[in-house]
Write an enzyme that holds these catalytic residues in place. Structure first.
Site, PDB file in Angstrom:
ATOM      1  N   ARG A   1       0.797  -1.227   0.000  1.00  0.00           N
ATOM      2  CA  ARG A   1       0.000   0.000   0.000  1.00  0.00           C
ATOM      3  C   ARG A   1       0.836   1.288   0.000  1.00  0.00           C
ATOM      4  O   ARG A   1       0.534   2.215  -0.761  1.00  0.00           O
ATOM      5  CB  ARG A   1      -0.967   0.007   1.185  1.00  0.00           C
ATOM      6  CG  ARG A   1      -2.014  -1.115   1.133  1.00  0.00           C
ATOM      7  CD  ARG A   1      -2.991  -1.039   2.299  1.00  0.00           C
ATOM      8  NE  ARG A   1      -3.879   0.103   2.164  1.00  0.00           N
ATOM      9  CZ  ARG A   1      -3.840   1.165   2.946  1.00  0.00           C
ATOM     10  NH1 ARG A   1      -2.951   1.249   3.935  1.00  0.00           N
ATOM     11  NH2 ARG A   1      -4.687   2.167   2.770  1.00  0.00           N
TER      12      ARG A   1
ATOM     13  N   CYS B   1      15.070  -4.551  -5.298  1.00  0.00           N
ATOM     14  CA  CYS B   1      15.847  -3.722  -6.230  1.00  0.00           C
ATOM     15  C   CYS B   1      14.933  -2.759  -6.971  1.00  0.00           C
ATOM     16  O   CYS B   1      14.865  -2.743  -8.200  1.00  0.00           O
ATOM     17  CB  CYS B   1      16.600  -4.618  -7.215  1.00  0.00           C
ATOM     18  SG  CYS B   1      17.818  -5.666  -6.424  1.00  0.00           S
TER      19      CYS B   1
END
Length: 422
Positions: free
Chosen positions: A314, A344
């Protein structure tokens, strides 16, 4: 949640104990709080409108243990997909205790939805001709977009109004019900998505009035007696400290008054009133427990944890706020810090400026508040970082309700052609 001598406890169990037994990151749910939240909402609305029923929107947190808790309390299930229907059936819900509210359905979705025997709630008039190719449901509802929507957690989750993808345009609603009635369908309901995480009590009667004006005209012109009207969910919880909570009693009273007044105005038989909250039941009954693994002194101080956007999507998806606690350090001096996960992606830098304990250190446990809604259910595998465990607390005891994923789960259901193994 409570803090005793600096130690954070969830449902009476210390986070040190949870981390020691189940590892991190781990979602933790308080069963008693879920039950109390449901009962509060149910009794409040039923007080003002006795013919009242609540469903649980399974998408919010789809662990079967959580769905079972709410089934025991009397909730039906609102399902967004066929697999959620199967989950509802697995816990013992069927027929009119299940509503299928998918959108942009495939033919296979339609066929399986009809075969399931649940309430079919169509998101658009264009789906009806395809549905009728496979059969005719005993009861049919249409989701109406009343032309106005609201969200307390960002524009991305405003589920009604001109910018939303959900529901039938008000001008097309009467055509949808006329087509269904002419096809021989005799029992009808109506539905809308009220909004998302609304804490303004006055919004609920306002949007209820919009919906009732639309379907009231349908009832009057087509002679349809609506058996139920489902106002959707939208009952909000406060995410930020000192944010006002929803005045539930006012919302229920004014909504019931508007609902009854509009039904009488259009000469409708009083329909059953349905509501399908989810966040209100489980949002503040869930936490995410993680651990600090590395602290980087770069252009700013960044605290790296095993909680990332794959675990709690979220904040990265739409900038949502979750309050964060650091075990044993809540009374310590603060500084402005950032929190990131191990992925990453720079969007994994999910908290960029937050006042946190200045002496936060590797090994510390952090607790993310209000993580029960749209937490685990929106998690995913990325960079080989797998989904967390889920734990349920009841009477001071913590029970595992979902195993932490392992490598075998990452490659399960994959197939490598033999020529690639040579």
């Amino acid at each position: 949640m409570e803090i005793r001598n600096g130690e954070i406890y969830l449902g009476g169990v210390s986070v040190e104990d949870i981390a020691s037994r189940f590892g991190t990151p781990t979602y933790v749910y308080d069963e008693a709080k879920i039950r109390a939240n449901y009962r509060r909402a149910y009794t409040t609305f039923k007080k003002y409108y006795p013919d009242f029923e609540m469903f649980y929107a399974v998408k919010c947190c789809n662990n079967p243990a959580i769905v079972n808790i709410l089934r025991q309390e009397g909730a039906g299930a609102d399902c967004a997909s066929v697999n959620e229907i199967l989950l509802a059936k697995k816990v013992g819900l069927s027929g009119t205790k299940v509503m299928f509210s998918g959108n942009f359905l495939s033919d296979d979705d339609i066929r399986q939805g009809l075969e399931s025997g649940v309430i079919f709630n169509l998101d658009d008039i264009s789906i009806l001709p395809r549905l009728l190719k496979f059969g005719r449901p005993e009861m049919l509802s249409f989701r109406v977009n009343p032309g106005y929507g609201k969200s307390n957690v960002g524009d991305f989750v405003t589920n009604a109004g001109p910018g939303a993808k959900f529901g039938i345009h008000p001008d097309k609603v009467i055509d949808a019900y006329r087509m269904a009635k002419e096809a021989g369908i005799k029992r009808f309901g109506a539905h809308m998505m009220t909004g998302s995480c609304i804490t303004d009590a006055d919004y609920f009667p306002f949007v209820t009035g919009l919906l009732m004006d639309i379907i009231g005209r349908v009832s009057k012109e087509l002679g349809i007696d609506f058996e139920f009207v489902d106002l959707g969910g939208g009952l909000g919880i406060p995410y930020k400290p000192n944010e006002p909570a929803l005045d539930l009693d006012r919302a229920a009273r004014l909504t019931a008054e508007m609902f009854s007044r509009k039904a009488a105005e259009y000469g409708m038989k009083a329909p059953q009133l349905k509501l399908e909250p989810a966040r209100y039941f489980v949002g503040n009954a869930g936490w995410l427990v993680g651990r600090v693994h590395s602290i980087k002194e770069s252009y700013k101080k960044i605290v790296g944890t095993d909680i990332g956007m794959n675990t709690l999507a979220r904040p990265a998806m739409y900038g949502s706020y979750h309050h964060i606690y650091v075990n044993r350090k809540e009374n310590c001096p603060r500084e402005t810090l950032g929190l990131c996960g191990q992925l990453c992606e720079n969007t994994d830098f999910w908290v960029k400026e937050r006042e946190l304990p200045a002496n936060i250190a590797e090994g510390d446990l952090i607790v993310v508040e209000n993580a029960g809604a749209y937490g685990f259910g929106m998690s995913y595998q990325y960079n080989g970082r797998l989904r967390p465990a889920e734990v349920l607390i009841n009477d001071g005891d913590a029970e595992l309700i979902r195993d932490r994923e392992v490598f075998e789960d990452m490659v399960r259901h994959t197939h490598v052609p033999e020529r690639l193994n040579q």
